[in-house]
Design a protein around this motif. Structure first.
Motif, PDB file in Angstrom:
ATOM      1  N   HIS A 117      42.148 -52.005 -32.317  1.00 53.38           N
ATOM      2  CA  HIS A 117      42.255 -51.755 -33.752  1.00 53.38           C
ATOM      3  C   HIS A 117      43.460 -52.513 -34.260  1.00 53.38           C
ATOM      4  O   HIS A 117      43.761 -52.989 -35.404  1.00 53.38           O
ATOM      5  CB  HIS A 117      42.383 -50.253 -34.218  1.00 53.38           C
ATOM      6  CG  HIS A 117      43.462 -49.699 -33.476  1.00 53.38           C
ATOM      7  ND1 HIS A 117      44.658 -49.717 -33.797  1.00 53.38           N
ATOM      8  CD2 HIS A 117      43.336 -48.575 -32.582  1.00 53.38           C
ATOM      9  CE1 HIS A 117      45.647 -48.859 -33.283  1.00 53.38           C
ATOM     10  NE2 HIS A 117      44.606 -48.240 -32.386  1.00 53.38           N
ATOM     11  N   LYS A 118      44.256 -53.097 -33.292  1.00 54.47           N
ATOM     12  CA  LYS A 118      45.371 -53.911 -33.325  1.00 54.47           C
ATOM     13  C   LYS A 118      46.438 -53.170 -34.641  1.00 54.47           C
ATOM     14  O   LYS A 118      46.957 -54.106 -35.392  1.00 54.47           O
ATOM     15  CB  LYS A 118      45.170 -55.268 -33.769  1.00 54.47           C
ATOM     16  CG  LYS A 118      44.282 -55.800 -32.664  1.00 54.47           C
ATOM     17  CD  LYS A 118      43.878 -57.204 -33.127  1.00 54.47           C
ATOM     18  CE  LYS A 118      43.061 -57.974 -31.868  1.00 54.47           C
ATOM     19  NZ  LYS A 118      43.640 -57.771 -30.532  1.00 54.47           N
ATOM     20  N   GLY A 119      46.560 -51.982 -34.861  1.00 53.17           N
ATOM     21  CA  GLY A 119      47.360 -51.219 -35.765  1.00 53.17           C
ATOM     22  C   GLY A 119      46.940 -51.500 -36.856  1.00 53.17           C
ATOM     23  O   GLY A 119      47.848 -51.093 -37.976  1.00 53.17           O
ATOM     24  N   GLN A 120      45.815 -51.695 -37.298  1.00 55.54           N
ATOM     25  CA  GLN A 120      45.332 -51.840 -38.735  1.00 55.54           C
ATOM     26  C   GLN A 120      45.282 -50.446 -39.496  1.00 55.54           C
ATOM     27  O   GLN A 120      45.110 -49.255 -38.872  1.00 55.54           O
ATOM     28  CB  GLN A 120      44.053 -52.758 -38.998  1.00 55.54           C
ATOM     29  CG  GLN A 120      44.066 -54.074 -38.394  1.00 55.54           C
ATOM     30  CD  GLN A 120      42.780 -54.946 -38.505  1.00 55.54           C
ATOM     31  OE1 GLN A 120      41.863 -54.321 -39.373  1.00 55.54           O
ATOM     32  NE2 GLN A 120      42.616 -55.895 -37.706  1.00 55.54           N
ATOM     33  N   GLU A 121      45.442 -50.694 -40.889  1.00 54.34           N
ATOM     34  CA  GLU A 121      45.293 -49.273 -41.444  1.00 54.34           C
ATOM     35  C   GLU A 121      44.047 -48.613 -41.263  1.00 54.34           C
ATOM     36  O   GLU A 121      43.992 -47.279 -41.070  1.00 54.34           O
ATOM     37  CB  GLU A 121      45.878 -49.343 -42.938  1.00 54.34           C
ATOM     38  CG  GLU A 121      45.886 -47.940 -43.795  1.00 54.34           C
ATOM     39  CD  GLU A 121      46.258 -48.348 -45.033  1.00 54.34           C
ATOM     40  OE1 GLU A 121      46.210 -47.354 -45.931  1.00 54.34           O
ATOM     41  OE2 GLU A 121      46.805 -49.496 -45.566  1.00 54.34           O
ATOM     42  N   SER A 122      42.904 -49.153 -41.502  1.00 54.31           N
ATOM     43  CA  SER A 122      41.512 -48.884 -41.556  1.00 54.31           C
ATOM     44  C   SER A 122      40.754 -50.115 -40.716  1.00 54.31           C
ATOM     45  O   SER A 122      41.040 -51.034 -41.443  1.00 54.31           O
ATOM     46  CB  SER A 122      41.050 -48.362 -42.667  1.00 54.31           C
ATOM     47  OG  SER A 122      39.561 -47.910 -42.777  1.00 54.31           O
ATOM     48  N   LEU A 140      41.676 -44.999 -38.215  1.00 54.65           N
ATOM     49  CA  LEU A 140      42.497 -44.700 -39.496  1.00 54.65           C
ATOM     50  C   LEU A 140      43.900 -44.334 -39.229  1.00 54.65           C
ATOM     51  O   LEU A 140      44.147 -43.607 -38.303  1.00 54.65           O
ATOM     52  CB  LEU A 140      41.868 -43.535 -40.398  1.00 54.65           C
ATOM     53  CG  LEU A 140      42.576 -43.099 -41.541  1.00 54.65           C
ATOM     54  CD1 LEU A 140      42.311 -44.401 -42.757  1.00 54.65           C
ATOM     55  CD2 LEU A 140      42.182 -41.863 -42.264  1.00 54.65           C
ATOM     56  N   ARG A 141      44.931 -45.171 -39.610  1.00 54.08           N
ATOM     57  CA  ARG A 141      46.235 -44.973 -39.629  1.00 54.08           C
ATOM     58  C   ARG A 141      47.028 -44.029 -40.690  1.00 54.08           C
ATOM     59  O   ARG A 141      46.457 -44.239 -41.769  1.00 54.08           O
ATOM     60  CB  ARG A 141      46.836 -46.505 -39.392  1.00 54.08           C
ATOM     61  CG  ARG A 141      48.247 -46.343 -39.180  1.00 54.08           C
ATOM     62  CD  ARG A 141      49.213 -47.599 -39.092  1.00 54.08           C
ATOM     63  NE  ARG A 141      49.014 -48.199 -40.552  1.00 54.08           N
ATOM     64  CZ  ARG A 141      49.629 -49.218 -40.934  1.00 54.08           C
ATOM     65  NH1 ARG A 141      49.881 -50.199 -40.026  1.00 54.08           N
ATOM     66  NH2 ARG A 141      49.471 -49.542 -42.293  1.00 54.08           N
ATOM     67  N   PHE A 142      47.803 -43.148 -40.135  1.00 55.55           N
ATOM     68  CA  PHE A 142      48.295 -42.381 -41.099  1.00 55.55           C
ATOM     69  C   PHE A 142      49.807 -41.925 -40.589  1.00 55.55           C
ATOM     70  O   PHE A 142      50.033 -42.045 -39.387  1.00 55.55           O
ATOM     71  CB  PHE A 142      47.736 -40.970 -41.342  1.00 55.55           C
ATOM     72  CG  PHE A 142      47.534 -40.067 -40.386  1.00 55.55           C
ATOM     73  CD1 PHE A 142      48.151 -38.917 -40.101  1.00 55.55           C
ATOM     74  CD2 PHE A 142      46.463 -40.413 -39.389  1.00 55.55           C
ATOM     75  CE1 PHE A 142      48.235 -38.049 -38.799  1.00 55.55           C
ATOM     76  CE2 PHE A 142      46.308 -39.460 -38.251  1.00 55.55           C
ATOM     77  CZ  PHE A 142      47.002 -38.456 -38.165  1.00 55.55           C
ATOM     78  N   THR A 143      50.839 -41.526 -41.368  1.00 53.74           N
ATOM     79  CA  THR A 143      52.244 -41.098 -41.072  1.00 53.74           C
ATOM     80  C   THR A 143      52.583 -39.699 -41.426  1.00 53.74           C
ATOM     81  O   THR A 143      51.662 -39.373 -42.652  1.00 53.74           O
ATOM     82  CB  THR A 143      53.025 -42.189 -41.896  1.00 53.74           C
ATOM     83  OG1 THR A 143      52.859 -43.531 -41.319  1.00 53.74           O
ATOM     84  CG2 THR A 143      54.451 -41.735 -41.278  1.00 53.74           C
TER      85      THR A 143
END
Length: 456
Positions: A117-122, A140-143
């Motif tokens: 996914h190479k750090g992509q947001e979605s 899915l990236r979240f913080t």
């Protein structure tokens, strides 16, 4: 190849090629649309799974979630097809819900997922995990703020095995191909029929031309398509002009024959009045009869044209012997030594007059140019009659050997019209024979002729 020169073959091949390209394009578009629909459905299903994964939380659990943010996550469903993990940017796995199998044995799962996914947001894609196989991935990236005031970044990744979907895709591909081949085969048969139907008029025109050649009709009919009518009219005009020219030629030949027959009759009457020896009278009678036979022969040819006849043929040996006897009298002053060899049971499948004309011209040329020797051989060569005539004369230059077979061309400067060898060439060609000219061992020219051979 005859088929390559066929108009029907060219039209059919061109249309089949266009149809094949069209079928390939349509099949490719249909298969691409199927893959796009399958991918879109899979993405929507995994997005819904991700939504359900986080929908079980409520506001009362928020304080607990700060301490253990993924403790209550669980993948549920009666027909579960996905597995899930939560990975931190550092590569550590914070949560997982993986069914037993190859995927559960991977120790570097988060590391492999990070490279996908190479750090992509979605992100949604198809990829391969080493040691596990092909999967669809939805990440899915979240913080979140944990105990530390510094936010931490996580990736939730859902994984669905893609092998079954790949099998479905492969099965669909071959289904599309089979269906395209069946449709193509049906169109090809229809195309062959329509091409044959469309070109049927040309076949009908060919049949009518063959009937004209056989003198069963005099011109082409007018019952053709509008596009072919100019062609049929032009052919009918050409045939009419040919008939008029043939009639004029035939009338001229008839007039000439009438004049010659009158002169021949006068010669016979004069011979009867003169006191000639019996031998001289027989010789002259033979020549007069031969001249009359030649006149009748050319009259028939003027009407019917030179064709390969399917009669019983003739034995060439008596024809040769008769011609040799005549040549011996005409050229007796040259004292030519002639060697004649032949096989037994030879048969020339054709008219005896054609053989007289052919051999008469060849033997006359050989005696005219020979110095002292002529060699004639008649052999059986496979399915053909091989005639070889050689002399010890000056021969024919290689550059002139093809030209001397043309009407009006001579290889020497003597008087004459230069039509003898051209007549021979026409007779040989009419019987699908072959003639070649080369150097003879005797020093002059050598004529090799191959004609149809038959057995009694």
């Amino acid at each position: 190849m005859p088929m390559i020169r066929s108009l029907s073959f060219k039209l059919t091949a061109a249309m089949l090629l266009v149809l094949a390209l069209l079928m390939v394009l349509l099949t490719s578009l249909e298969y691409d649309r199927f893959i796009a629909d399958q991918t879109r459905r899979t993405q929507e299903e995994m997005r819904d799974d991700l939504s359900r994964l986080f929908s079980s939380r409520n506001a009362q659990q928020e304080e607990t979630l700060r301490e253990h943010p993924f403790s209550d996550l669980a993948i549920t469903g009666p027909h579960r097809q996905i597995d899930g993990v939560v990975c931190e940017n550092t590569g550590s796995m914070l949560w997982h819900d993986i069914r037993p199998g190859k995927l559960a044995t991977l120790t570097d799962l988060c590391t492999q997922l990070a490279s996908i996914h190479k750090g992509q947001e979605s992100d949604f894609r198809l990829g391969t995990l080493q040691g596990a196989g092909v999967y669809y991935f939805y990440s899915l990236r979240f913080t979140r703020f944990m105990k530390s005031p510094i936010p931490r970044t996580f990736h939730v990744v859902l994984m669905r095995p893609a092998q079954q979907l790949m099998d479905i895709r492969n099965y669909a591909k071959w289904s599309f191909i089979r269906r395209a081949l069946l449709i193509y085969g049906g169109f090809a048969l229809l195309l062959l029929w329509t091409t044959r139907w469309g070109l049927g008029s040309l076949g009908r025109m060919q049949k009518q031309l063959e009937e004209i050649r056989q003198q069963k009709r005099i011109q082409l009919s007018d019952h053709f398509e509008a596009e072919l009518l100019p062609l049929t009219r032009s052919l009918n005009e050409l045939l009419a002009n040919e008939r008029e020219q043939t009639q004029r030629y035939q009338n001229s030949m008839n007039d000439l024959a009438h004049s010659l027959k009158t002169r021949l009759a006068l010669i016979q009457a004069t011979m009867a009045e003169e006191r000639l020896s019996p031998g001289a009278r027989r010789s002259l009678d033979d020549q007069v009869q031969l001249m009359d036979q030649i006149v009748q022969y050319h009259l028939r040819r003027a009407v019917a044209g030179r064709q390969l006849l399917s009669g019983q043929g003739c034995d060439p040996i008596p024809v040769v012997q008769k011609l040799l006897a005549t040549m011996a009298k005409v050229y007796q002053h040259k004292r030519i030594h002639l060697q004649f060899d032949y096989d037994e049971d030879l048969l020339f499948v054709g008219e005896v007059d054609d053989l007289f004309e052919l051999l008469g011209n060849l033997l006359d040329n050989a005696h005219k140019f020979a110095i002292s020797e002529i060699r004639l051989q008649l052999r059986r060569d496979d399915t053909r009659l091989h005639l070889c005539l050689e002399d010890d004369g000056p021969g024919i230059e290689p550059s002139l050997r093809e030209q001397v077979l043309l009407r009006g061309v001579r290889a020497d400067s003597s008087s004459g019209q230069g039509i003898g060898l051209s007549v021979c060439h026409e007779i040989i060609a009419s019987y699908q024979g072959e003639i070649s000219i080369r150097d003879s061992e005797l020093g002059g020219a050598r004529f090799d002729i191959r004609l149809p051979l038959g057995k009694e």
